[in-house]
Write a protein that holds these residues in place. Structure first.
Motif, PDB file in Angstrom:
ATOM      1  N   VAL A 135      34.847  56.573  82.810  1.00  0.00           N
ATOM      2  CA  VAL A 135      36.109  55.991  83.005  1.00  0.00           C
ATOM      3  C   VAL A 135      36.534  55.078  83.949  1.00  0.00           C
ATOM      4  O   VAL A 135      37.396  54.790  83.720  1.00  0.00           O
ATOM      5  CB  VAL A 135      36.251  57.495  83.216  1.00  0.00           C
ATOM      6  CG1 VAL A 135      38.249  57.842  83.400  1.00  0.00           C
ATOM      7  CG2 VAL A 135      35.631  58.792  81.911  1.00  0.00           C
ATOM      8  N   ARG A 136      35.698  55.291  85.320  1.00  0.00           N
ATOM      9  CA  ARG A 136      36.348  53.892  86.148  1.00  0.00           C
ATOM     10  C   ARG A 136      36.418  52.691  85.291  1.00  0.00           C
ATOM     11  O   ARG A 136      37.208  51.870  85.203  1.00  0.00           O
ATOM     12  CB  ARG A 136      35.521  53.944  87.663  1.00  0.00           C
ATOM     13  CG  ARG A 136      35.972  52.844  87.883  1.00  0.00           C
ATOM     14  CD  ARG A 136      34.773  53.066  89.073  1.00  0.00           C
ATOM     15  NE  ARG A 136      34.333  52.360  90.205  1.00  0.00           N
ATOM     16  CZ  ARG A 136      33.626  50.919  90.086  1.00  0.00           C
ATOM     17  NH1 ARG A 136      32.926  51.099  89.758  1.00  0.00           N
ATOM     18  NH2 ARG A 136      33.830  50.006  91.514  1.00  0.00           N
ATOM     19  N   SER A 137      35.526  52.736  84.420  1.00  0.00           N
ATOM     20  CA  SER A 137      34.725  50.937  83.737  1.00  0.00           C
ATOM     21  C   SER A 137      36.593  51.105  83.216  1.00  0.00           C
ATOM     22  O   SER A 137      36.895  50.173  82.490  1.00  0.00           O
ATOM     23  CB  SER A 137      33.825  50.844  83.680  1.00  0.00           C
ATOM     24  OG  SER A 137      34.169  49.515  82.876  1.00  0.00           O
ATOM     25  N   LEU A 138      36.571  52.618  81.758  1.00  0.00           N
ATOM     26  CA  LEU A 138      37.261  51.845  80.965  1.00  0.00           C
ATOM     27  C   LEU A 138      39.050  51.536  80.831  1.00  0.00           C
ATOM     28  O   LEU A 138      39.844  51.325  80.848  1.00  0.00           O
ATOM     29  CB  LEU A 138      37.533  53.405  80.050  1.00  0.00           C
ATOM     30  CG  LEU A 138      35.847  53.844  79.117  1.00  0.00           C
ATOM     31  CD1 LEU A 138      35.564  54.678  78.739  1.00  0.00           C
ATOM     32  CD2 LEU A 138      35.619  52.265  77.945  1.00  0.00           C
ATOM     33  N   LEU A 139      38.751  52.668  82.578  1.00  0.00           N
ATOM     34  CA  LEU A 139      40.180  52.645  82.718  1.00  0.00           C
ATOM     35  C   LEU A 139      41.131  51.096  84.343  1.00  0.00           C
ATOM     36  O   LEU A 139      41.889  51.292  83.897  1.00  0.00           O
ATOM     37  CB  LEU A 139      41.080  54.271  83.180  1.00  0.00           C
ATOM     38  CG  LEU A 139      40.772  54.610  82.464  1.00  0.00           C
ATOM     39  CD1 LEU A 139      40.774  56.257  83.511  1.00  0.00           C
ATOM     40  CD2 LEU A 139      41.415  54.560  81.594  1.00  0.00           C
TER      41      LEU A 139
ATOM     42  N   TRP B 169      45.302  59.140  89.002  1.00  0.00           N
ATOM     43  CA  TRP B 169      44.902  57.910  88.850  1.00  0.00           C
ATOM     44  C   TRP B 169      45.559  56.644  88.126  1.00  0.00           C
ATOM     45  O   TRP B 169      45.480  55.202  87.866  1.00  0.00           O
ATOM     46  CB  TRP B 169      43.616  57.448  88.753  1.00  0.00           C
ATOM     47  CG  TRP B 169      43.389  57.530  90.144  1.00  0.00           C
ATOM     48  CD1 TRP B 169      42.756  58.758  90.681  1.00  0.00           C
ATOM     49  CD2 TRP B 169      42.640  56.927  91.830  1.00  0.00           C
ATOM     50  NE1 TRP B 169      42.757  58.795  91.730  1.00  0.00           N
ATOM     51  CE2 TRP B 169      42.772  57.951  92.503  1.00  0.00           C
ATOM     52  CE3 TRP B 169      43.471  55.986  91.956  1.00  0.00           C
ATOM     53  CZ2 TRP B 169      42.443  57.122  94.205  1.00  0.00           C
ATOM     54  CZ3 TRP B 169      43.070  55.093  93.367  1.00  0.00           C
ATOM     55  CH2 TRP B 169      42.489  56.082  94.464  1.00  0.00           C
ATOM     56  N   ALA B 170      46.092  56.768  87.286  1.00  0.00           N
ATOM     57  CA  ALA B 170      47.485  56.066  86.061  1.00  0.00           C
ATOM     58  C   ALA B 170      47.926  55.018  86.942  1.00  0.00           C
ATOM     59  O   ALA B 170      48.015  54.028  86.217  1.00  0.00           O
ATOM     60  CB  ALA B 170      48.103  57.260  85.028  1.00  0.00           C
ATOM     61  N   PRO B 171      48.558  54.597  87.281  1.00  0.00           N
ATOM     62  CA  PRO B 171      49.560  53.870  88.662  1.00  0.00           C
ATOM     63  C   PRO B 171      48.912  52.661  88.540  1.00  0.00           C
ATOM     64  O   PRO B 171      48.490  51.708  88.544  1.00  0.00           O
ATOM     65  CB  PRO B 171      50.412  54.070  89.827  1.00  0.00           C
ATOM     66  CG  PRO B 171      50.017  55.781  89.467  1.00  0.00           C
ATOM     67  CD  PRO B 171      49.271  56.151  88.421  1.00  0.00           C
ATOM     68  N   PHE B 172      46.673  53.075  88.382  1.00  0.00           N
ATOM     69  CA  PHE B 172      45.800  51.995  88.371  1.00  0.00           C
ATOM     70  C   PHE B 172      45.675  51.628  86.963  1.00  0.00           C
ATOM     71  O   PHE B 172      44.389  50.911  86.630  1.00  0.00           O
ATOM     72  CB  PHE B 172      45.125  52.427  90.029  1.00  0.00           C
ATOM     73  CG  PHE B 172      46.115  51.835  91.558  1.00  0.00           C
ATOM     74  CD1 PHE B 172      46.503  50.932  92.022  1.00  0.00           C
ATOM     75  CD2 PHE B 172      46.154  53.362  92.102  1.00  0.00           C
ATOM     76  CE1 PHE B 172      46.977  50.739  92.954  1.00  0.00           C
ATOM     77  CE2 PHE B 172      46.987  53.446  93.210  1.00  0.00           C
ATOM     78  CZ  PHE B 172      47.233  52.445  93.957  1.00  0.00           C
ATOM     79  N   HIS B 173      45.946  52.233  86.517  1.00  0.00           N
ATOM     80  CA  HIS B 173      45.366  51.858  85.538  1.00  0.00           C
ATOM     81  C   HIS B 173      45.125  50.388  84.974  1.00  0.00           C
ATOM     82  O   HIS B 173      46.184  49.814  85.416  1.00  0.00           O
ATOM     83  CB  HIS B 173      45.705  52.513  84.317  1.00  0.00           C
ATOM     84  CG  HIS B 173      44.900  54.004  84.788  1.00  0.00           C
ATOM     85  ND1 HIS B 173      45.238  54.920  83.399  1.00  0.00           N
ATOM     86  CD2 HIS B 173      44.131  54.819  84.949  1.00  0.00           C
ATOM     87  CE1 HIS B 173      44.882  56.277  83.918  1.00  0.00           C
ATOM     88  NE2 HIS B 173      44.141  56.240  84.779  1.00  0.00           N
ATOM     89  N   LYS B 174      44.405  49.669  84.186  1.00  0.00           N
ATOM     90  CA  LYS B 174      44.593  48.495  83.708  1.00  0.00           C
ATOM     91  C   LYS B 174      45.687  48.357  82.901  1.00  0.00           C
ATOM     92  O   LYS B 174      45.824  49.306  81.715  1.00  0.00           O
ATOM     93  CB  LYS B 174      43.443  47.663  83.103  1.00  0.00           C
ATOM     94  CG  LYS B 174      42.803  48.377  82.268  1.00  0.00           C
ATOM     95  CD  LYS B 174      41.474  48.068  81.699  1.00  0.00           C
ATOM     96  CE  LYS B 174      40.624  48.461  80.215  1.00  0.00           C
ATOM     97  NZ  LYS B 174      39.310  48.012  80.195  1.00  0.00           N
ATOM     98  N   GLU B 175      46.017  47.299  82.443  1.00  0.00           N
ATOM     99  CA  GLU B 175      47.427  47.156  81.298  1.00  0.00           C
ATOM    100  C   GLU B 175      46.793  47.260  80.111  1.00  0.00           C
ATOM    101  O   GLU B 175      45.143  46.898  79.569  1.00  0.00           O
ATOM    102  CB  GLU B 175      47.730  45.484  80.880  1.00  0.00           C
ATOM    103  CG  GLU B 175      48.460  45.237  79.655  1.00  0.00           C
ATOM    104  CD  GLU B 175      49.598  43.783  80.324  1.00  0.00           C
ATOM    105  OE1 GLU B 175      49.954  43.223  79.293  1.00  0.00           O
ATOM    106  OE2 GLU B 175      48.605  43.056  80.829  1.00  0.00           O
TER     107      GLU B 175
END
Length: 328
Positions: A58-62, A147-153
């Motif tokens: 999940v860390r990778s996917l996000l 942690w949505a504020p730090f999710h990738k585009e």
């Protein structure tokens, strides 16, 4: 008994009951809650552990790799008179950020009275040098929501709000009957406990085999958090659990739908590229708290199975009619 678990994890009937998580603080801005900050935390995992593996997927996917650092313990338990993990993969045998040799050090630094097994995943506050969360059941959800504020585009939506109740329900079932179900088989200390867990496990796999006949993923066209949870057990099944935990009614390759589904996930970035079959086999077949005396005495690692078949064509996209695997 051997060092499979603390004695309190085996009940009078020989059933394995996994210890509860000690550190379960939630994220937020209220007193006692964990701040969501880049570079504040280090996620400690082992490549062999299904619970830790799903947090890394999940860390990778996000796209959280740049804000939450990653520390890796070795696949084999250290030769010490306790159940522990060590950082022997790192230079000098010490985690380069936390400066510790054994995972237990950070647990006892957090709570000097801690007497359980130090577990992964462990989210460590680097500033405080303490474990702040080892709640493997909820940690991926925190990554997905808090942690949505730090999710990738264009990060995938792994935990859609309209499906959360259904995902949570199925995740509970998967946890008790499959994720932990294989351990209930492998760590059972009576024939009765083993056979009960064995039957529950395969009945549930049969149900999911039927479910996946008409759904590409557990909830349809797109990967969700529930698929991540199921994947980490399925991918270890044939190379480890089938033999080491005596879950030997069927292999996953014997289930047409589950096998195609597993390959579909494995071939998705974030899944297969975080899966280390060699480490998994080392731990489950040779580790001093799982392997049989005969295996350990001769130090023989099983040669098979052939894991190159994980990259063979699966055609699962034909079920959904879509090439994309994520809801954005």
């Amino acid at each position: 008994m051997d060092k499979v678990a603390n004695p309190v994890e085996i009940d009078q009937k020989g059933k394995f009951n996994r210890q509860t998580n000690r550190f379960t603080n939630v994220f937020g801005d209220q007193p006692g809650e964990l701040p969501v900050e880049a570079d504040r935390y280090r996620l400690i995992w082992s490549e062999i552990c299904p619970w830790a593996h799903r947090t890394v997927i999940v860390r990778s996917l996000l796209g959280l790799e740049d804000v939450i650092s990653l520390g890796t313990v070795a696949p084999m338990r250290p030769a010490v008179p306790r159940v522990d993990w060590d950082f022997s993969l790192d230079e000098g045998g010490v985690d380069p950020v936390l400066g510790i040799q054994y995972l237990s050090e950070i647990y006892t630094n957090t709570d000097p009275e801690f007497s359980g097994r130090p577990t992964v995943p462990a989210l460590v506050d680097v500033k405080e040098g303490k474990v702040v969360n080892n709640d493997y059941f909820r940690l991926t959800n925190y990554f997905e929501i808090d942690w949505a504020p730090f999710h990738k585009e264009n990060a995938p939506n792994l935990y859609p709000e309209d499906l959360r109740d259904e995902i949570d329900y199925l995740s509970e079932v998967i946890f008790h009957d499959i994720n932990n179900g294989v351990y209930k088989c492998g760590f059972a200390r009576s024939q009765e406990a083993y056979e009960e867990a064995y039957d529950v496990l395969f009945n549930r796999l049969d149900e999911l085999e039927e479910r996946l006949a008409t759904k590409r993923f557990l909830f349809g066209d797109y990967i969700t958090d529930a698929d991540v949870r199921l994947y980490t057990t399925l991918v270890r099944f044939d190379v480890a659990y089938y033999a080491a935990f005596k879950t030997n009614r069927n292999r996953i390759v014997d289930f047409p739908n589950l096998w195609g589904y597993l390959r579909d996930l494995y071939q998705t970035p974030g899944f297969g590229d975080t899966t280390n079959f060699h480490a998994i086999k080392l731990h489950y077949h040779l580790s001093n708290h799982i392997a049989s005396d005969d295996q350990k005495s001769f130090n023989i690692l099983p040669k098979g199975p052939d894991t190159s078949i994980f990259i063979t064509t699966h055609n699962r996209e034909n079920i959904s009619g879509k090439k994309e695997k994520f809801l954005i």
